[in-house]
Structure formats: structure tokens, C-alpha cells
Design a protein around this motif. Structure first.
Motif, PDB file in Angstrom:
ATOM      1  N   ILE A 404       1.152  -0.964  -0.176  1.00 59.43           N
ATOM      2  CA  ILE A 404      -0.169   0.471   0.334  1.00 59.43           C
ATOM      3  C   ILE A 404       1.031   1.325   0.174  1.00 59.43           C
ATOM      4  O   ILE A 404       1.675   0.942   1.327  1.00 59.43           O
ATOM      5  N   ASN A 405       0.975   2.009  -0.956  1.00 58.58           N
ATOM      6  CA  ASN A 405       1.511   3.036  -1.396  1.00 58.58           C
ATOM      7  C   ASN A 405       0.640   4.354  -0.792  1.00 58.58           C
ATOM      8  O   ASN A 405       1.610   5.507  -0.513  1.00 58.58           O
ATOM      9  N   GLU A 406      -0.024   4.671  -0.571  1.00 64.81           N
ATOM     10  CA  GLU A 406      -1.050   5.859  -0.664  1.00 64.81           C
ATOM     11  C   GLU A 406      -2.237   5.642  -0.468  1.00 64.81           C
ATOM     12  O   GLU A 406      -2.880   4.674  -0.548  1.00 64.81           O
ATOM     13  N   LEU A 407      -3.510   6.079   0.254  1.00 59.64           N
ATOM     14  CA  LEU A 407      -4.227   6.067   0.855  1.00 59.64           C
ATOM     15  C   LEU A 407      -4.843   7.212   1.642  1.00 59.64           C
ATOM     16  O   LEU A 407      -4.199   8.743   2.069  1.00 59.64           O
ATOM     17  N   ASN A 408      -5.898   7.833   0.346  1.00 64.25           N
ATOM     18  CA  ASN A 408      -6.883   8.856   0.942  1.00 64.25           C
ATOM     19  C   ASN A 408      -8.521   8.895   1.382  1.00 64.25           C
ATOM     20  O   ASN A 408      -8.901   7.942   0.574  1.00 64.25           O
ATOM     21  N   THR A 409      -8.346   8.987   2.144  1.00 67.12           N
ATOM     22  CA  THR A 409      -9.767   8.058   2.891  1.00 67.12           C
ATOM     23  C   THR A 409     -11.364   9.447   3.200  1.00 67.12           C
ATOM     24  O   THR A 409     -11.939   8.857   3.122  1.00 67.12           O
ATOM     25  N   TYR A 496      -4.029  -8.818  -0.038  1.00 69.40           N
ATOM     26  CA  TYR A 496      -3.513  -9.906   0.494  1.00 69.40           C
ATOM     27  C   TYR A 496      -3.131 -10.344  -0.859  1.00 69.40           C
ATOM     28  O   TYR A 496      -3.547  -9.973  -1.931  1.00 69.40           O
ATOM     29  N   ARG A 497      -2.622 -11.610  -0.688  1.00 68.95           N
ATOM     30  CA  ARG A 497      -2.106 -12.575  -1.765  1.00 68.95           C
ATOM     31  C   ARG A 497      -3.083 -13.425  -1.666  1.00 68.95           C
ATOM     32  O   ARG A 497      -2.617 -15.289  -0.859  1.00 68.95           O
ATOM     33  N   SER A 498      -4.017 -14.366  -2.185  1.00 64.59           N
ATOM     34  CA  SER A 498      -4.836 -15.411  -2.155  1.00 64.59           C
ATOM     35  C   SER A 498      -5.402 -15.847  -3.286  1.00 64.59           C
ATOM     36  O   SER A 498      -6.450 -15.161  -3.809  1.00 64.59           O
ATOM     37  N   PRO A 499      -4.783 -16.279  -3.847  1.00 59.98           N
ATOM     38  CA  PRO A 499      -5.097 -16.883  -6.206  1.00 59.98           C
ATOM     39  C   PRO A 499      -6.606 -17.465  -5.575  1.00 59.98           C
ATOM     40  O   PRO A 499      -6.862 -17.840  -6.860  1.00 59.98           O
ATOM     41  N   TYR A 500      -6.544 -18.673  -4.689  1.00 59.40           N
ATOM     42  CA  TYR A 500      -8.156 -18.967  -4.885  1.00 59.40           C
ATOM     43  C   TYR A 500      -8.869 -18.526  -4.210  1.00 59.40           C
ATOM     44  O   TYR A 500      -9.696 -19.452  -3.820  1.00 59.40           O
ATOM     45  N   ASP A 517       0.144  -6.117   3.221  1.00 57.71           N
ATOM     46  CA  ASP A 517       0.617  -4.834   3.723  1.00 57.71           C
ATOM     47  C   ASP A 517      -0.945  -4.670   4.376  1.00 57.71           C
ATOM     48  O   ASP A 517      -1.568  -4.997   3.961  1.00 57.71           O
ATOM     49  N   ALA A 518      -0.868  -3.641   5.311  1.00 56.57           N
ATOM     50  CA  ALA A 518      -2.016  -3.204   5.900  1.00 56.57           C
ATOM     51  C   ALA A 518      -1.595  -2.020   6.629  1.00 56.57           C
ATOM     52  O   ALA A 518      -1.036  -1.442   6.305  1.00 56.57           O
ATOM     53  N   VAL A 519      -2.376  -0.593   6.931  1.00 55.26           N
ATOM     54  CA  VAL A 519      -2.520   0.568   7.011  1.00 55.26           C
ATOM     55  C   VAL A 519      -3.794   0.305   8.340  1.00 55.26           C
ATOM     56  O   VAL A 519      -4.864   0.217   7.350  1.00 55.26           O
ATOM     57  N   VAL A 520      -4.104   1.076   9.274  1.00 51.43           N
ATOM     58  CA  VAL A 520      -5.140   0.822  10.591  1.00 51.43           C
ATOM     59  C   VAL A 520      -4.776   2.715  10.900  1.00 51.43           C
ATOM     60  O   VAL A 520      -4.281   2.805  10.360  1.00 51.43           O
ATOM     61  N   TYR A 521      -6.221   2.703  10.154  1.00 50.04           N
ATOM     62  CA  TYR A 521      -5.732   4.772  10.325  1.00 50.04           C
ATOM     63  C   TYR A 521      -7.440   5.078  11.027  1.00 50.04           C
ATOM     64  O   TYR A 521      -8.272   4.080  11.569  1.00 50.04           O
ATOM     65  N   ARG A 522      -7.132   6.255  11.766  1.00 52.11           N
ATOM     66  CA  ARG A 522      -8.862   6.330  12.529  1.00 52.11           C
ATOM     67  C   ARG A 522      -8.385   8.370  12.929  1.00 52.11           C
ATOM     68  O   ARG A 522      -7.958   8.991  11.248  1.00 52.11           O
ATOM     69  N   GLY A 562      10.609   3.815   4.052  1.00 52.38           N
ATOM     70  CA  GLY A 562      10.847   2.637   3.944  1.00 52.38           C
ATOM     71  C   GLY A 562      10.036   1.926   3.212  1.00 52.38           C
ATOM     72  O   GLY A 562       8.431   2.095   2.898  1.00 52.38           O
ATOM     73  N   LEU A 563       9.882   0.377   2.751  1.00 50.28           N
ATOM     74  CA  LEU A 563       9.413   0.071   2.087  1.00 50.28           C
ATOM     75  C   LEU A 563       8.811  -1.861   2.709  1.00 50.28           C
ATOM     76  O   LEU A 563       8.869  -2.761   2.317  1.00 50.28           O
ATOM     77  N   TYR A 564       8.558  -1.530   3.961  1.00 52.16           N
ATOM     78  CA  TYR A 564       8.498  -2.907   4.853  1.00 52.16           C
ATOM     79  C   TYR A 564       7.150  -2.939   4.860  1.00 52.16           C
ATOM     80  O   TYR A 564       6.482  -1.791   5.436  1.00 52.16           O
ATOM     81  N   PRO A 565       6.596  -4.202   5.219  1.00 48.70           N
ATOM     82  CA  PRO A 565       5.045  -3.350   5.259  1.00 48.70           C
ATOM     83  C   PRO A 565       4.634  -3.639   6.348  1.00 48.70           C
ATOM     84  O   PRO A 565       5.311  -4.483   7.159  1.00 48.70           O
ATOM     85  N   TYR A 566       3.471  -3.504   7.023  1.00 53.78           N
ATOM     86  CA  TYR A 566       2.602  -3.377   7.971  1.00 53.78           C
ATOM     87  C   TYR A 566       3.626  -2.408   8.935  1.00 53.78           C
ATOM     88  O   TYR A 566       3.329  -2.368   9.841  1.00 53.78           O
ATOM     89  N   ASP A 567       4.186  -1.950   8.510  1.00 49.74           N
ATOM     90  CA  ASP A 567       4.537  -0.637   9.048  1.00 49.74           C
ATOM     91  C   ASP A 567       4.669   0.370   8.860  1.00 49.74           C
ATOM     92  O   ASP A 567       4.832   1.329   8.433  1.00 49.74           O
ATOM     93  N   LEU A 568       3.295   1.199   9.996  1.00 51.73           N
ATOM     94  CA  LEU A 568       2.760   2.332   9.803  1.00 51.73           C
ATOM     95  C   LEU A 568       3.924   3.521   9.914  1.00 51.73           C
ATOM     96  O   LEU A 568       3.200   5.092   9.582  1.00 51.73           O
TER      97      LEU A 568
END
Length: 928
Positions: A404-409, A496-500, A517-522, A562-568
Motif C-alpha cells: 500500500i503506497n498511498e491512502l486518501n480516505t 492480500y495475496r490469495s490466488p484461490y 500489507d495493511a494500514v490501520v487509520y483513525r 521504507g518499504l517494509y510491510p505493516y510498518d505504519l
């Protein structure tokens, strides 16, 4: 025989139930004791009947190079009448349908893949592909490792299965077994070619009884519950609960004297376990008097429990979450509620308790092991001819996937028509999004309110970007969403990667398997409402705040560090830049003066106090933002841990990562410092501190290599020479660590030594208080030494590390080049003399050094080292003293020479008294 589950966590396939029968890889035996003459691969058709194999191809891949080394076209073959098909060695019994020479199936890291040939043609020496894939098993051993690329391509999101060679005595194989409900896994068990796999549930511990069998429904016949004996659990009580009222219907003390073959069956009156309504059975420690009939559900946690839901009748959420947290009740149907009832047996091999999903309908086996049928469900979806190609190979500098590179909610105005989610692939090129899912979670119920599949015609741009968002967004998104789709928070976006199929179809609660990857926001004031989402998706981190007051106009959460997943911590509030490079604030300067100070592995000794940790040292209160700690293992290719550091150096100048008391940061779950490998500290805003990266001096801050693996040494650009290896004998009957004893020379093995661990304290280093005198005469320690025997200068320069290694091989007491500072070196005819005082950590180590110096076998060559020599050199400290002495002597000689010259000059030329007289008059005039 009960077989333990070797590696549930190493499951190789994402699971989606398929109602139709299918062909699967059921069992692999790749490594036999001694000669590999009974290797085999077993296929199974889940119909349990004869089935044609026309259109299928079996391919064997070598993990060293990732190319096919064997291809078998299965055209013209079929399974036997029970659904099995065997490919194996000529000495196999029963005889395989396709015979292989001995030692054909490689031991790992490798893969066996089943393809449908209508999708493509397959041949030996081809590169690995997922095109037309039907089923795949990627495997390796603890010794080999290195199957990461095969797993990325064939079973994305799942690691390779690790075959534990020590799990069983004699031969063993990798067998597919059902874990729970529709989730499959692999375990190591006794080989069973052309037979049902040995998928026996694991043995229960002596302190925890488990329910093994029960009967529900049945008109005039009572129900029963069978459980295992648990002598260490004390008195037991069986409680039946009403699913409508959450109250006790029956409570029965278990007669511990009535166990037979380790099992006991407790009868329950038929009216309380008919199965037409919801209910539960639970086992507690204690007496029935504690759980009287009519009492409410106890909050005491049961030892085991089974919750069932009648047709159209669900138990309460309170009953389910209390007795089987995170699990679903067993769903009964009208077809099961037949006259005489039906029997459920524990058949799933999952190791966890309190899970109704491990029970299947099976025949009653009182006081005997359960007889479980082979499941009819498939662990994958049916292949579609033509298939889809595998995702392209990831860049060589990392194992990264989509992020996830950018998020506008939340956009200005009531329309909310500028929302978007931007993904990015670190390869920076056009990539297919086949098998990728986005789930939008609500923090109010911790469930996805929208699931979006990106499979099909979707690709990233030529620069790796993919945009989905409101239909009025500019630039236009590749996937359009209705306005106001993305909620403002507290919520989460997960990739997610979930091919099935959708991740939520195969996982209860908040899915984590296949998470990329994931982004939790508030919003302001809602930080505590997303705790469950944070705990599952971004553990240990607070939700992000898209603060509308930071910038005028619109803003977004942009990945900037940085490009580490789940790293807020990688995200900042910044101007929106859809499909363009993020507009990020200026990065912070790199922290200066921070070095690796001490390292310990939990496996270096068997001492009870041996703990894994990494200690950093630096200026007090230095912020570590931007620094990344990476851990390399020589037994596995690439990085096993790479994570950003948080917080600051404490006021004493220390920072601890690890599993010790007072640690500032812990290792990620399931990872620690390996026995042999490296610790790397680098400044990493752009995720360069990863496996296979050619680290530059600008990013690399410090390195400690405790391995002699040349590939590891070269990849980390360390100094030449042997690296420091931990020596347990340097300390007496205690834990051991590697400690820095030279403050300012980074990336140098001569700065390190083995010692007792001192986290958050000054390191223990060699001291003159424990010094001893050595005088050794050493013959050439290597071939290049012999070649340089005529040149003492070339011989001595850089030999301290080699001499230290020589002494360490004799002593095994932790000697490094650090100990030889101040020791003298000289050479004669290629032989090296080492003499002087050598320091030690303790009296114990001093005694080991003295013992080694007295056992020197190299001095018996006719006292060659005692011969006079004009070529004499000393170590760095001694050479410095000699240089100072020579300079002082030179000045003295110059002074003496000047005095002698003046004396003889005046003696040869007599004084001119007339001149002297004039001079005196001149001095008199000057006084006036």
C-alpha cells in the motif's frame, strides 16, 4: 501410533473448498535412509475411485537454479480403484505405475508440481512457472533452506514445508492432512504409498483432556461424550449447556477410575444432546457441584469444548466466544439428524484445542482409536484450461510483494469523490495483480465491509503503480469505486495475496494468512476503537491519523520511509499524488555514532540463562529513526529478520533488541539470532537492507559476521580475513556473547571477543590483570605464507588475525586478534615468532591460554626462531613505541652533531679580538 504434527506453520497451499472431486499431490518421500531406493510421489483423486490422468503433467523442480529436472506426461494413465496413483523407485512396494531410477527425487530445496497440460507444454530445463498449475508442494530441509523463490512462484504467500529429518526413526514422508474444517496442511509421518495417509491427531498432553468422540441426536438413544485420560489434570467435570439460555443442562463428575485404553465415555440423557437445537459440551477441572444445573455459563476457561448449532438455530455469541474463542460452532443439518443419531470423531490434525472444526462424521469406535474417512474436499480450486501465469519474479534485492503506497480516505466536501487507494510493486514495472485482494475493514465489528478482487485484466502501470478509487478521481483509476466507499475511520485497509479466493472464506476473524500489507487509520479521539484491527494487522503500532489540519486542502497518508510491510511508521501526511511519486517531507539525518555493541544467540550454549539479543551503543538519547536491523543466517539464503528500529538510545547509551529483561524492542515472532550468520545495522529509508543487496557505505552502519560462509562475507562487503566466532570456553559454565572491545573501528572482526553477556552494561573485555607471557614459534599456517617466506614484511603484515585463529583452533577459548595487540612478531626463514604478554578475560581463560602455549608443536624445528635476524617487525603497538624511540634518538644525535661541529669550527678559527672590542663599544652605545 500417534504422529506429531511436524510443521503446521509451514503449510504450502491457500485453501478454498471445491465441491467437485479433484486430483492432488497426496504424499512425497524424497529422502530415504542410506540409499534412495524407495522414493515416491503419490497422487490421489478425492473421489476415491478410478480417474483418468489424461491432460496432466508432473514436474520436478530443482531449487538450485529453479529449473525442471524431470517431467512426466501422465497421458494414458489413471488412478487405481481407490483413487491412488504412484510414481516411484523400481524397488518400491507396491510397484509404481511409473518407475524412476534410484535417487531421482531430490531432497530439497525443491518442488513437485502438478499441471494441466491443456494450458501449456512442459519440458526439462524450463524455468519454474505457475501457468496451468493444479497443485504444488515446495519443500526443503532445516539444513538446506533456499526454497524461497519456488514458494513465491508456486505457493505465493506460503513458505516451503520444512521436512524434519529427525522427526521419526527410519524412513519418513511428507503427507497431506486436513487440519480443521477445510484447511489442509502437511506433516511428516511414516510412508504409506497407495494407502490413506497417517493423519492421526496429535497426542494430547497429560495435563489436558480432549474430547475425541461424541454422539448427537438419535430419538430414544442417549448421547455420549468420549474423552482422553489426563492424570495430571486432577478431578474433571463434564458440563452440557443449552445454546438458547447459556445455562447448564447437565453436569457430571468424570470417574477417573473408569478409563479404558486411556479413554472414557460419559453417557448424556438423550433430551440434552438431540442436536436439533444449539448447545455445547465442555470439560472443566473441578467438581459438578461448582457447575449446578440451571447456573449461567461460567467464565472459567474450559480444558476442551465442543459447540454445535442446530438447523436454523445459532448459539449465542457469548457462548461461542467463551468456550471456543475465534472458532465457529459445528453446523448441523436436518440430513444429519437421522433416527439413531450420528457420531462425530476428532480427525483433524490441528494441534490447538477447543475447535469443533477438527470433528468429522465417522463410525463409532468406543475405547479405540478413531477411524477417520479420507476427506472429500479439495485443497484448491479446479484448474481453468489456459490458467494464469505466475506473478513476475520479484526484484533481486528483496522478497517484496505489492505494498500500500498511498491512502486518501477523507476528501474535502460532502461528496467524498476523491478517495483512493494506491498500490505499488517494488519492481517498478508492469506487473499482473492476479490473486491480489483488498479488504476494507470496519473497526466497529472488525469485519470486512468490502472485499475487492484484483484478479483478471488488472496490471500496474509501467512504473509499478495501481490506482483504485472514486469514479471522479483524476487521474482516472483502473478500478472505479462508488463515492464515499472508503470509510473515514477508525478502519483499516488490508492487502492480500490469495490466488484461490477471498481470504475471509478460509480464515475466521481477521484474516492474516497471505497478508501483504495493511494500514490501520483513525480520526481524532478514536484511537482506542481500532485495537483489534491493530493487534491483528499491525501489531504493536498505533493507528495512523489522517489529520485534516496538517495541510491546506486535501491530504493523504503517503509511504515515505521504507518499504517494509505493516510498518505504519513509514507513512506521513502529505499532499495527494495518485499515480506519481509521493511528495514526502525531507527525511531525517542518519543517526551518528550508533554501533553494534554486543550480540548473543539463544543456541550458542545449553545454559539456562542463554538468551538471544542485540545490543547497540551510541550517544545517549539518540533517535534511531531510519535505522534497520537485519539478521542473516548462513543456513538460509537471505535475511531472516529485517525490521526498523523504534525509540531512542537510553540515557546510559544502550539499546537492546531481543528476548531479555528490559529489552527496548523484541524480535518478531518466531525469529532470533542464528547460530552462524551476521547482524547488519544500516540506515534504510528505501528498504535496501535486505537479502542479496549490495550494501553501500552510505547505508551500511555496522556489521558483525559470525560465520565463515564466503557468500555471506562477500554480500556484506566486510573486511578481509576471518570473522569472529563465539567460543563457549571463554566463559566458565555460563552463557556467552560476542562483545565489542574497540570503541571506534566499525565492521572489523578484530574489535570483537567472546565474553559473558552484559546487556545494558559495559562489555567484559580482555584485561592486563589476567595477562600471561607467551613465546611461540609457528611454522607457516597457509600455502601463501610459505610462498612469502623470504619476505618478512609481507609475512607479518595482516597476520595477527591468522595467528589468533591458529591459537583459537588449539585453545577454543575465545582468542581473537584483539588479544594480540601489544604482542611482538618477528620472522626467520618463513617461521613466525610471537612473544610478549597476551591479555585474557578471566583466570579461567588465562589458564586455557597458558595450557595452549605449552602445547605448541611448531617449535621443534631446531630452534629456528632463535637464530639472529636482521628482518624484525613488531605488532602495531610495539612498532609505535619503536618509532617514537627512534625519533627521540634521532633528535639527540642531531643535537650532539651540532655541538661537535661548533666546537671544532671555533678551534680551527681563532677569535678576532679587534672585532670583539668593537662589539663591546657598540653594546655600550646601545645602552646609552
Amino acid at each position: 501410533m500417534v504422529v506429531s504434527l511436524a510443521c503446521v506453520a509451514c503449510l504450502c497451499l491457500v485453501v478454498v473448498v471445491s465441491g467437485d472431486p479433484c486430483l492432488i499431490i497426496s504424499e512425497i518421500n524424497a529422502d530415504n535412509p542410506r540409499l534412495d531406493t524407495t522414493e515416491f510421489v503419490e497422487l490421489y483423486h478425492t473421489s476415491g475411485q478410478r480417474a483418468s490422468l489424461d491432460g496432466y503433467t508432473l514436474v520436478f523442480y530443482n531449487g538450485n537454479g529453479n529449473i525442471a529436472y524431470k517431467v512426466l506426461d501422465l497421458k494414458g494413465h489413471s488412478t487405481n480403484d481407490r483413487g491412488f496413483f504412484l510414481v516411484g523407485s523400481v524397488d518400491m512396494m507396491p510397484k509404481p505405475a511409473i518407475l524412476l531410477p534410484p535417487n531421482t527425487v531430490q531432497n530439497g530445496p525443491d518442488a513437485v508440481v502438478l499441471y494441466h497440460t491443456s494450458a501449456a507444454r512442459y519440458s526439462e530445463k524450463m524455468n519454474v512457472t505457475a501457468f496451468g498449475l493444479v497443485d504444488a508442494v515446495v519443500y526443503m530441509t532445516r539444513r538446506t533452506g533456499g526454497a524461497e523463490f519456488l514458494a513465491e512462484t508456486l505457493t505465493p504467500g506460503e513458505p516451503a514445508f520444512v521436512e524434519d529429518e529427525a522427526a521419526l526413526e527410519g524412513d519418513e514422508s511428507i503427507e497431506r492432512c486436513l487440519l480443521s474444517e477445510d484447511r489442509w496442511g502437511f506433516q511428516v509421518s511414516s510412508p504409506s504409498p497407495s494407502q490413506r495417509n497417517n493423519c492421526t491427531p496429535p497426542a494430547a498432553p497429560a495435563s489436558i483432556p480432549v474430547i475425541t468422540e461424541l454422539k448427537l441426536g438419535g430419538g430414544q438413544v442417549d448421547g455420549f461424550v468420549e474423552l482422553t485420560e489426563a492424570p495430571a489434570a486432577g478431578p474433571l467435570v463434564l458440563v452440557v449447556l443449552d445454546g438458547r439460555t447459556d445455562r447448564v443442562s447437565v453436569s457430571v463428575d468424570v470417574n477417573v477410575d473408569a478409563f479404558r485404553n486411556g479413554l472414557i465415555s460419559v453417557n448424556i440423557e438423550k433430551n440434552y444432546m438431540k442436536g436439533d437445537e444449539s448447545g455445547a459440551v465442555a470439560i472443566y477441572s473441578g467438581r459438578a457441584s461448582v457447575f449446578p444445573v440451571g447456573s449461567p455459563l461460567s467464565q472459567i476457561q474450559p480444558l476442551d469444548a465442543f459447540v454445535f448449532a442446530g438447523p436454523g438455530n445459532k448459539p449465542s455469541a457469548n457462548l461461542t466466544e467463551t468456550l471456543i474463542p475465534g472458532r465457529e460452532p459445528y453446523q448441523l443439518s436436518n440430513s444429519l439428524l437421522k433416527e439413531g443419531g450420528f457420531y462425530l470423531s476428532r480427525c483433524g490434525v490441528a494441534t490447538w484445542a477447543r475447535d469443533p472444526g477438527v470433528f468429522w462424521e465417522a463410525s463409532q469406535t468406543p475405547a479405540q482409536p478413531n477411524q477417520c474417512p479420507w476427506p472429500k474436499i479439495c485443497p484448491h480450486s479446479i484448474v481453468i484450461p489456459g490458467g494464469t501465469d505466475s506473478p513476475p519474479h520479484l526484484p533481486p534485492w528483496g522478497n517484496s510483494d505489492f505494498l500500500i503506497n498511498e491512502l486518501n480516505t477523507d476528501t474535502p466536501g460532502a461528496a467524498e469523490d476523491g478517495e483512493y487507494i494506491e498500490l505499488w510493486h517494488p519492481s517498478g514495472r508492469r506487473v499482473s495483480l492476479q490473486g491480489i485482494w483488498i479488504l476494507l475493514f470496519s473497526a466497529h465489528n472488525n469485519k470486512p465491509y468490502k472485499e475487492i478482487s484484483l484478479s483478471g485484466p488488472y496490471f500496474t502501470t509501467s512504473k509499478g503503480y495501481f490506482l483504485l478509487g472514486s469514479d471522479r478521481l483524476v487521474p482516472a483509476p483502473s478500478l472505479r469505486l462508488p463515492p464515499n466507499t472508503i470509510q473515514n475511520g477508525p478502519d483499516a485497509v488490508a492487502l492480500y495475496r490469495s490466488p484461490y479466493g477471498p481470504p475471509s472464506a478460509t480464515q475466521r476473524g481477521i484474516p492474516t494468512k497471505g497478508l501483504l500489507d495493511a494500514v490501520v487509520y483513525r480520526q481524532r479521539g478514536s484511537d482506542k476503537e481500532a485495537q483489534e484491527l491493530s493487534k491483528a494487522l499491525t501489531p504493536g503500532q498505533l493507528p495512523l491519523l489522517e489529520d485534516p489540519e496538517v495541510l491546506p486542502g486535501d491530504e493523504a497518508l503517503s509511504r515515505c520511509r521504507g518499504l517494509y510491510p505493516y510498518d505504519l511508521s513509514a507513512f506521513s501526511v502529505a499532499p495527494p499524488t495518485p499515480l506519481r511519486e509521493n511528495s514526502c517531507p525531507r527525511p531525517p539525518p542518519a543517526p551518528e555514532g550508533v554501533v553494534i555493541s554486543e550480540v548473543a544467540s539463544g543456541h550458542w550454549t545449553n545454559h539456562s540463562q542463554q538468551r538471544a539479543f542485540v545490543e547497540l551503543h551510541g550517544p545517549p538519547m539518540t533517535n534511531l529513526r531510519g535505522l534497520v536491523l537485519s539478521v542473516f543466517d548462513q543456513e538460509r539464503s537471505g535475511t531472516i529478520i529485517a525490521f526498523p528500529l523504534t525509540g531512542s538510545i537510553n540515557q546510559d547509551g544502550f539499546y537492546i533488541v531481543g528476548n531479555v529483561t528490559g529489552a527496548d524492542q523484541t524480535f518478531p515472532d518466531g525469529s532470533a539470532v542464528p547460530v552462524r550468520g551476521a547482524i547488519v545495522l544500516c540506515y534504510d529509508l528505501f528498504s535496501v537492507c535486505r537479502a542479496g543487496t549490495a550494501l553501500t557505505n552510505s547505508s551500511l552502519r555496522d556489521v558483525l559476521v559470525f560465520s565463515e560462509n564466503q557468500q555471506l562475507l562477500s554480500s556484506l562487503s566486510t573486511t578481509r580475513g576471518r570473522q569472529v566466532i563465539p567460543a563457549a570456553r571463554s566463559v566458565e559454565d555460563g552463557p556467552v556473547s560476542l562483545s565489542r572491545c574497540s570503541c571506534c573501528e566499525v565492521r572489523s572482526p578484530s574489535s570483537w571477543t567472546s565474553s559473558s553477556p552484559t546487556p545494558h552494561r559495559t562489555n567484559i573485555c580482555p584485561s592486563a590483570a589476567f595477562s600471561s607471557h607467551i613465546d611461540l614459534c609457528l611454522r607457516p599456517l597457509s600455502s601463501d605464507w610459505q610462498e612469502q617466506s623470504g619476505d618478512c614484511n609481507g609475512l607479518i603484515q595482516g597476520r595477527s588475525a591468522e595467528v589468533a585463529n591458529y591459537l583459537e583452533q588449539k585453545c577454543h577459548c575465545g582468542i581473537s586478534a584483539l588479544y594480540l595487540q601489544g604482542t611482538n612478531f618477528s620472522c626467520v626463514s618463513g617461521w613466525l615468532r610471537v612473544w610478549g604478554n597476551i591479555q585474557a578475560l578471566s583466570d579461567h581463560q588465562k589458564a586455557l591460554i597458558i595450557q595452549t602455549s605449552h602445547m605448541n608443536p611448531s617449535s621443534a624445528q631446531g630452534d629456528v626462531c632463535s637464530a639472529p635476524t636482521t628482518d624484525r617487525y613488531t605488532s602495531t603497538a610495539s612498532a609505535l613505541g619503536l618509532q617514537i624511540g627512534l625519533i627521540v634518538a634521532g633528535f639527540l644525535l642531531l643535537g650532539l652533531g651540532a655541538a661537535l661541529f661548533t666546537y671544532f669550527y671555533r678551534k680551527r678559527r681563532p677569535l678576532d679580538y679587534y672585532t670583539m672590542e668593537l662589539s663591546e663599544h657598540a653594546e655600550g652605545l646601545s645602552d646609552l
